[in-house]
Write a protein that holds these residues in place. Structure first.
Motif, short mmCIF file in Angstrom:
data_model
loop_
_atom_site.label_atom_id
_atom_site.label_comp_id
_atom_site.label_asym_id
_atom_site.label_seq_id
_atom_site.Cartn_x
_atom_site.Cartn_y
_atom_site.Cartn_z
N LEU A 34 -0.96 1.18 34.75
CA LEU A 34 -0.73 2.42 33.99
C LEU A 34 -0.41 3.61 34.89
O LEU A 34 0.10 4.62 34.43
N MET A 35 -0.72 3.49 36.18
CA MET A 35 -0.48 4.58 37.13
C MET A 35 0.75 4.34 37.99
O MET A 35 1.04 5.10 38.90
N ASP A 36 1.47 3.28 37.70
CA ASP A 36 2.63 2.88 38.49
C ASP A 36 3.90 3.25 37.74
O ASP A 36 4.17 2.72 36.66
N ARG A 37 4.68 4.15 38.31
CA ARG A 37 5.93 4.59 37.67
C ARG A 37 6.90 3.44 37.42
O ARG A 37 7.79 3.54 36.58
N ASP A 38 6.77 2.38 38.19
CA ASP A 38 7.67 1.24 38.07
C ASP A 38 7.24 0.26 36.98
O ASP A 38 7.93 -0.73 36.72
N LYS A 39 6.11 0.50 36.37
CA LYS A 39 5.59 -0.35 35.29
C LYS A 39 5.77 0.37 33.95
O LYS A 39 6.26 1.48 33.89
N ALA A 40 5.32 -0.27 32.91
CA ALA A 40 5.55 0.24 31.55
C ALA A 40 4.88 1.58 31.27
O ALA A 40 5.43 2.42 30.60
N GLY A 41 3.67 1.81 31.75
CA GLY A 41 2.98 3.07 31.48
C GLY A 41 2.35 3.10 30.10
O GLY A 41 2.42 2.15 29.33
N ILE A 42 1.74 4.22 29.80
CA ILE A 42 1.00 4.39 28.55
C ILE A 42 1.91 4.32 27.34
O ILE A 42 1.59 3.67 26.35
#
Length: 89
Positions: A34-42
């Motif tokens: 959730l804190m990784d810009r490269d992942k889906a996020g909230i």
């Protein structure tokens, strides 16, 4: 109000991403997805969060305290909003 809800989720997501960036700068190691810009996020995980965490929690809460049932209606509207957003993505 759905616009207020969306604005707060976006602010929270930005805060999480900023935290992940700081952890990168400090060399902390792995970080939460959730804190990784490269992942889906909230914003990409809201429907699942509502279905698995929020709805069961508030349904139980409303069973114990029926007078707070209007809160459940708002939560269901927010879930519908996220489902619509997810559908567009």
């Amino acid at each position: 109000n759905s616009q207020v809800h969306l604005r707060w989720v976006q602010k929270l997501e930005q805060e999480f991403f900023d935290q992940g960036d700081k952890e990168d700068e400090l060399g902390v190691g792995s970080k939460s997805p959730l804190m990784d810009r490269d992942k889906a996020g909230i914003t990409k995980s809201q429907c699942g969060f509502f279905k698995v965490v929020v709805l069961p929690l508030f349904k139980s809460f409303c069973t114990a305290f029926p007078s707070v049932n209007p809160i459940l209606d708002i939560i269901e509207k927010n879930l519908a909003l996220w489902a619509k957003i997810e559908e567009k993505q």
